[in-house]
Design a protein around this motif. Sequence first.
Motif, PDB file in Angstrom:
ATOM      1  N   THR A 119       0.435  11.758   8.359  1.00  0.00           N
ATOM      2  CA  THR A 119      -0.880  11.114   8.407  1.00  0.00           C
ATOM      3  C   THR A 119      -0.740   9.628   8.119  1.00  0.00           C
ATOM      4  OG1 THR A 119      -1.334  11.512   6.066  1.00  0.00           O
ATOM      5  CG2 THR A 119      -1.995  13.224   7.631  1.00  0.00           C
ATOM      6  N   VAL A 120      -1.718   8.877   8.593  1.00  0.00           N
ATOM      7  CA  VAL A 120      -1.686   7.434   8.390  1.00  0.00           C
ATOM      8  C   VAL A 120      -1.966   7.082   6.935  1.00  0.00           C
ATOM      9  CG1 VAL A 120      -4.133   7.109   8.946  1.00  0.00           C
ATOM     10  CG2 VAL A 120      -2.513   5.246   9.357  1.00  0.00           C
ATOM     11  N   GLN A 121      -2.706   7.950   6.220  1.00  0.00           N
ATOM     12  CA  GLN A 121      -2.959   7.692   4.803  1.00  0.00           C
ATOM     13  C   GLN A 121      -1.671   7.805   3.995  1.00  0.00           C
ATOM     14  OE1 GLN A 121      -4.829   9.684   6.690  1.00  0.00           O
ATOM     15  NE2 GLN A 121      -6.840   8.654   6.690  1.00  0.00           N
ATOM     16  N   GLU A 122      -0.832   8.794   4.305  1.00  0.00           N
ATOM     17  CA  GLU A 122       0.450   8.921   3.618  1.00  0.00           C
ATOM     18  C   GLU A 122       1.361   7.739   3.941  1.00  0.00           C
ATOM     19  OE1 GLU A 122       0.637  13.830   3.611  1.00  0.00           O
ATOM     20  OE2 GLU A 122       1.972  12.664   4.898  1.00  0.00           O
ATOM     21  N   ALA A 123       1.336   7.303   5.190  1.00  0.00           N
ATOM     22  CA  ALA A 123       2.148   6.150   5.583  1.00  0.00           C
ATOM     23  C   ALA A 123       1.678   4.884   4.870  1.00  0.00           C
ATOM     24  CB  ALA A 123       2.083   5.966   7.094  1.00  0.00           C
ATOM     25  N   ASP A 124       0.370   4.724   4.736  1.00  0.00           N
ATOM     26  CA  ASP A 124      -0.153   3.542   4.065  1.00  0.00           C
ATOM     27  C   ASP A 124       0.275   3.507   2.604  1.00  0.00           C
ATOM     28  OD1 ASP A 124      -1.731   1.169   3.898  1.00  0.00           O
ATOM     29  OD2 ASP A 124      -3.315   2.323   2.925  1.00  0.00           O
ATOM     30  N   ALA A 125       0.260   4.665   1.939  1.00  0.00           N
ATOM     31  CA  ALA A 125       0.691   4.727   0.543  1.00  0.00           C
ATOM     32  C   ALA A 125       2.181   4.454   0.406  1.00  0.00           C
ATOM     33  CB  ALA A 125       0.334   6.087  -0.052  1.00  0.00           C
ATOM     34  N   ALA A 126       2.990   4.965   1.367  1.00  0.00           N
ATOM     35  CA  ALA A 126       4.435   4.747   1.302  1.00  0.00           C
ATOM     36  C   ALA A 126       4.803   3.294   1.607  1.00  0.00           C
ATOM     37  CB  ALA A 126       5.145   5.689   2.271  1.00  0.00           C
ATOM     38  N   LEU A 127       4.044   2.660   2.485  1.00  0.00           N
ATOM     39  CA  LEU A 127       4.339   1.274   2.857  1.00  0.00           C
ATOM     40  C   LEU A 127       3.927   0.272   1.788  1.00  0.00           C
ATOM     41  CD1 LEU A 127       3.210   1.385   6.599  1.00  0.00           C
ATOM     42  CD2 LEU A 127       5.552   1.141   5.774  1.00  0.00           C
ATOM     43  N   LEU A 128       3.087   0.702   0.856  1.00  0.00           N
ATOM     44  CA  LEU A 128       2.600  -0.223  -0.160  1.00  0.00           C
ATOM     45  C   LEU A 128       3.741  -0.765  -1.007  1.00  0.00           C
ATOM     46  CD1 LEU A 128       0.294  -1.593  -1.734  1.00  0.00           C
ATOM     47  CD2 LEU A 128       0.082   0.499  -3.091  1.00  0.00           C
ATOM     48  N   SER A 129       4.681   0.095  -1.396  1.00  0.00           N
ATOM     49  CA  SER A 129       5.800  -0.353  -2.238  1.00  0.00           C
ATOM     50  C   SER A 129       6.782  -1.230  -1.487  1.00  0.00           C
ATOM     51  CB  SER A 129       6.534   0.871  -2.804  1.00  0.00           C
ATOM     52  OG  SER A 129       7.041   1.682  -1.744  1.00  0.00           O
ATOM     53  N   LEU A 130       6.708  -1.254  -0.154  1.00  0.00           N
ATOM     54  CA  LEU A 130       7.632  -2.054   0.647  1.00  0.00           C
ATOM     55  C   LEU A 130       7.072  -3.426   0.982  1.00  0.00           C
ATOM     56  CD1 LEU A 130       8.729   0.733   3.158  1.00  0.00           C
ATOM     57  CD2 LEU A 130       9.803   0.093   0.991  1.00  0.00           C
ATOM     58  N   GLN A 131       5.820  -3.671   0.643  1.00  0.00           N
ATOM     59  CA  GLN A 131       5.174  -4.939   0.981  1.00  0.00           C
ATOM     60  C   GLN A 131       5.266  -5.904  -0.191  1.00  0.00           C
ATOM     61  OE1 GLN A 131       1.165  -3.902   1.985  1.00  0.00           O
ATOM     62  NE2 GLN A 131       1.777  -2.376   3.486  1.00  0.00           N
ATOM     63  N   GLU A 132       5.204  -7.168   0.113  1.00  0.00           N
ATOM     64  CA  GLU A 132       5.111  -8.188  -0.918  1.00  0.00           C
ATOM     65  C   GLU A 132       3.676  -8.222  -1.451  1.00  0.00           C
ATOM     66  OE1 GLU A 132       6.339 -11.932   0.499  1.00  0.00           O
ATOM     67  OE2 GLU A 132       8.362 -11.283   1.034  1.00  0.00           O
ATOM     68  N   ASP A 133       3.563  -7.985  -2.741  1.00  0.00           N
ATOM     69  CA  ASP A 133       2.227  -7.944  -3.343  1.00  0.00           C
ATOM     70  C   ASP A 133       1.737  -9.372  -3.561  1.00  0.00           C
ATOM     71  OD1 ASP A 133      -0.096  -7.052  -4.422  1.00  0.00           O
ATOM     72  OD2 ASP A 133       0.751  -6.552  -6.386  1.00  0.00           O
ATOM     73  N   SER A 134       1.355 -10.015  -2.473  1.00  0.00           N
ATOM     74  CA  SER A 134       0.907 -11.401  -2.515  1.00  0.00           C
ATOM     75  C   SER A 134      -0.558 -11.464  -2.130  1.00  0.00           C
ATOM     76  CB  SER A 134       1.749 -12.261  -1.567  1.00  0.00           C
ATOM     77  OG  SER A 134       1.295 -13.588  -1.563  1.00  0.00           O
ATOM     78  N   LEU A 135      -1.353 -12.058  -3.012  1.00  0.00           N
ATOM     79  CA  LEU A 135      -2.780 -12.174  -2.723  1.00  0.00           C
ATOM     80  C   LEU A 135      -2.988 -13.023  -1.474  1.00  0.00           C
ATOM     81  CD1 LEU A 135      -4.154 -12.862  -6.317  1.00  0.00           C
ATOM     82  CD2 LEU A 135      -4.311 -10.740  -5.041  1.00  0.00           C
TER      83      LEU A 135
END
Length: 552
Positions: A119-135
């Motif tokens: 599901t896209v919701q699971e992918a979105d949660a998994a991709l969160l840790s791979l992104q730069e947490d930049s405002l």
Amino acid sequence: MMAADEAEKARGKRAALSFAAVALALGLPLWWKTTETYRASLPYAGISALGSLRFQLTVPISVVFAKGTLPGAQQRKLPFTDTKEEQSLLNPKTSLTSRYETTYRSATATEQAALGMATVQEADAALLSLQEDSLGSLTVYVVPETSRLLPQGVGVYVGKHRSAVVRCTQGTEDVLAAVNARVQRVVQAMSFTADSVTTTLSDSVPMDQLGADTRRPFKSSLGYEITFSLLNPDPKSHDVHWDMEAAVSRYVQPFLNKLGLVANFSVDSQILYYAVLGVTHRFDKASSSFILSALSLPHVINPVEARLGSSATSLYPVLNFLLYVPERVHSPLYIQDKDGAAVETNAFHSPRWGGIMVYNIDHQAPDEAPLPLRVEVDMVRVMEVFLAQLRLLFGISRAPLPEEFLLESPGSEGLADWELDCLLWTRTVENIATVSTTLTSLAQLLDKIGNIVIKDDVASEVYHAVASAQTAIQELASGQLGSAFQASKEAVTSSERAFFDPSLLHLLYFPDDQKFAIYIPLFLPMAVPILLSLAKILQEAKQSKKEPTKTD
């Protein structure tokens, strides 16, 4: 004897001239210097430069292509960076431009694995840790048209973080151009818009230039006080209970924690008995109910606010949320909009004030039921309405999206990460504009009244405010939203400290006429003998010139 008299007169003349010379050459300058108003220098040029309000908002965008999305020729061109031309967002009076720095690259192995989830919701949660947490930054993942990650008929998925998933359309000659068209729509939905910035600066924009649906949000502040009030005008008939503490902890506090970067919040609640709305409602025979029309809603605020009593003692803006339980003889009570239709939530909100919800009670109990009737408020239904009103009061609203967009719910926090970024964009611009207005008013006041003391600490706050505002503008241009917002908050704090410094009060300085009125009674007794002596010396000198010269 005459020689002695002449010597005595000469000595008197020298003494008078000496006193006059000391008074004029030393006393008068010393008095003037010790009584002058101390005025530290201010950065008038920097304050004037802030008045131009020239902003450039830069949004870093990362477009990530999954495997099988681009043809081989275009795939080999990755990675590369493209900068979109600046666009004017507001009228020429307020120069504000936008710039989008887009980086195109291929998905890593970890990102490719996340995009292959069920599901896209699971992918979105998994991709969160791979992104730069930049405002302020956005990440757009592009998947092939045949991907099962997105549901059927969905072309764009907007998550609750700072990322979106876009389905790539095959069969076009330039796949990259087609992707850019969708990415542009995604950025417009997840970033600032001209309307959002215009609404934030609505105090400096005429009402005729604002849209019909534009609602003025609460002005930016370092803190807010939220007050929940239960109005029970008929306690003899209704014994109303609400578990506001649990409701705040479950529904409101997660939302406020997300907004903790924006400002500080305090929450309180109260129950007011025998408090009525203060407006006349009419009885509708067709529905056997009472109607509160939209025309009478503006007249509700003042009578109710007089009973609240919180705004008078608060240092910060107060957001009022009222739950009104109608009297038994005036139940049920419904709110009608301008078109005469019943409002679904039976509530309304007033910009920059708060919201009111009418909570009707089911009176199907037998007439012989003991009074007062115990009522347990459905806090889930109430807090859904109040949270929606709270979002509107802060200017957080979602524009209508195309049908192909799938928007993920923000969950229990009530606020998506990209919505927080949108709020920070607008609040940063508003803070800088507020600093410019405050410092300009202060500079004009100090220039007009030259006797106001300008202490070094006041001047230091002004210098710090100007420097912080300039830093915020520079950070906005470089795409650093977090540091830009923090710098704008520091600028607002310093400008307010300088503007409201007690040393600037008019009771702490004397105008020139008052200063002379105080010192003349002190200097006049000393100055009269000196002036009379000088006048006598001048008179004798004139007479000596008129007398003929005697010869032997």
